[in-house]
Design a protein around this motif. Sequence first.
Motif, PDB file in Angstrom:
ATOM      1  N   PRO A  70       0.840  -1.204   0.000  1.00  0.00           N
ATOM      2  CA  PRO A  70       0.000   0.000   0.000  1.00  0.00           C
ATOM      3  C   PRO A  70       0.874   1.253   0.000  1.00  0.00           C
ATOM      4  CG  PRO A  70      -0.745  -1.576   1.656  1.00  0.00           C
ATOM      5  CD  PRO A  70       0.585  -2.068   1.167  1.00  0.00           C
ATOM      6  N   TYR A  71       0.353   2.307  -0.615  1.00  0.00           N
ATOM      7  CA  TYR A  71       1.056   3.586  -0.643  1.00  0.00           C
ATOM      8  C   TYR A  71       0.598   4.414   0.548  1.00  0.00           C
ATOM      9  CZ  TYR A  71       1.997   8.430  -1.975  1.00  0.00           C
ATOM     10  OH  TYR A  71       2.400   9.735  -1.967  1.00  0.00           O
ATOM     11  N   SER A  72       1.537   4.906   1.325  1.00  0.00           N
ATOM     12  CA  SER A  72       1.174   5.684   2.502  1.00  0.00           C
ATOM     13  C   SER A  72       1.867   7.035   2.490  1.00  0.00           C
ATOM     14  CB  SER A  72       1.529   4.931   3.787  1.00  0.00           C
ATOM     15  OG  SER A  72       2.924   4.710   3.868  1.00  0.00           O
ATOM     16  N   SER A  73       1.218   8.014   3.101  1.00  0.00           N
ATOM     17  CA  SER A  73       1.773   9.362   3.166  1.00  0.00           C
ATOM     18  C   SER A  73       1.254  10.053   4.415  1.00  0.00           C
ATOM     19  CB  SER A  73       1.381  10.156   1.911  1.00  0.00           C
ATOM     20  OG  SER A  73       1.987  11.435   1.925  1.00  0.00           O
ATOM     21  N   THR A  74       2.050  10.977   4.922  1.00  0.00           N
ATOM     22  CA  THR A  74       1.697  11.712   6.125  1.00  0.00           C
ATOM     23  C   THR A  74       1.927  13.204   5.911  1.00  0.00           C
ATOM     24  OG1 THR A  74       2.420   9.846   7.499  1.00  0.00           O
ATOM     25  CG2 THR A  74       2.149  11.977   8.594  1.00  0.00           C
TER      26      THR A  74
END
Length: 301
Positions: free
Chosen positions: A128-132
């Motif tokens: 999965p692609y995650s970003s914050t």
Amino acid sequence: MADQLIRATAAEGGIRAVGVITTRLTEEARGRHKLSYVATAALGRTMAAGLLMASSMKRTGSRVNVRVKGDGPLGGILVDAGLDGTVRGYVANPSVELPPNAKGKLDVGRAVGGGYLYVVRDIGYGYPYSSTVELVSGEIGDDVAHYLVNSEQTPSALVLGVFVGAGGVTAAGGLLIQVLPKAARDEALVETLESRVAGLAGFTPLLQAGKNLTEIFSDLLGDMGLEIFPERQILRFHCGCSFDRVLGALKILGEAELEDMIVKDDGAEAICEFCGNVYEASSDQLAQLIADLQAESTVSE
């Protein structure tokens, strides 16, 4: 008006627009979690945002997880939304209530506080692609738009709204308008679009005035070569939890913990955080899990 999602384009495909009505599913979430007014607004906005973000995904089964982790009294929000139009979510402290803000509106920003927005996109295969990103206001709409600009490099305008009164949620939904690279160079077009979005009094007042999504799109983009897709996707609150999944989770605890539950509690109770469903496992069912674990252990030896 049924909960639904519609898509549109404008400026010869240079503008992408998605609108959602989420009144019924937000009211269902309010009832399931016994949400306060401000908690209803916070969760409702986040669920609408999750559905809007999931709408751009392509692969069947794709989902978006949106976690808002702030230092305010609400304690945090978690939403799971799918390309299939399903959504679920919860807040950490559902009973928190606050006075209205200076504009007389529900003070979602103060309830959320400062912190971070975490977004995970699961496209159904691979990692999965995650970003914050850091929260800019805690009002959800500003924060998600900030994420889209900074993490996905897509200029975006996001309008979210939830109107909740003594009788429950009477209007909820949102609108996402994104300027794609082919139109981003047209500064006059971008300025006009920004001015129109900024001129909106909000999203729920439009619904309360009797406007549907098609009319809202026409008001904003009607003179920009608007093309509205004919499909209407039905949206709903849905959680995939089940008693079998609960038993599977209990089994992971191991024999000693299961035996302790039998002795001390004569069974086990589990509550799904996403939907509030309560599952109860009897001592006999826990004993069967222990027997299964012992049988698996014997086979592995």
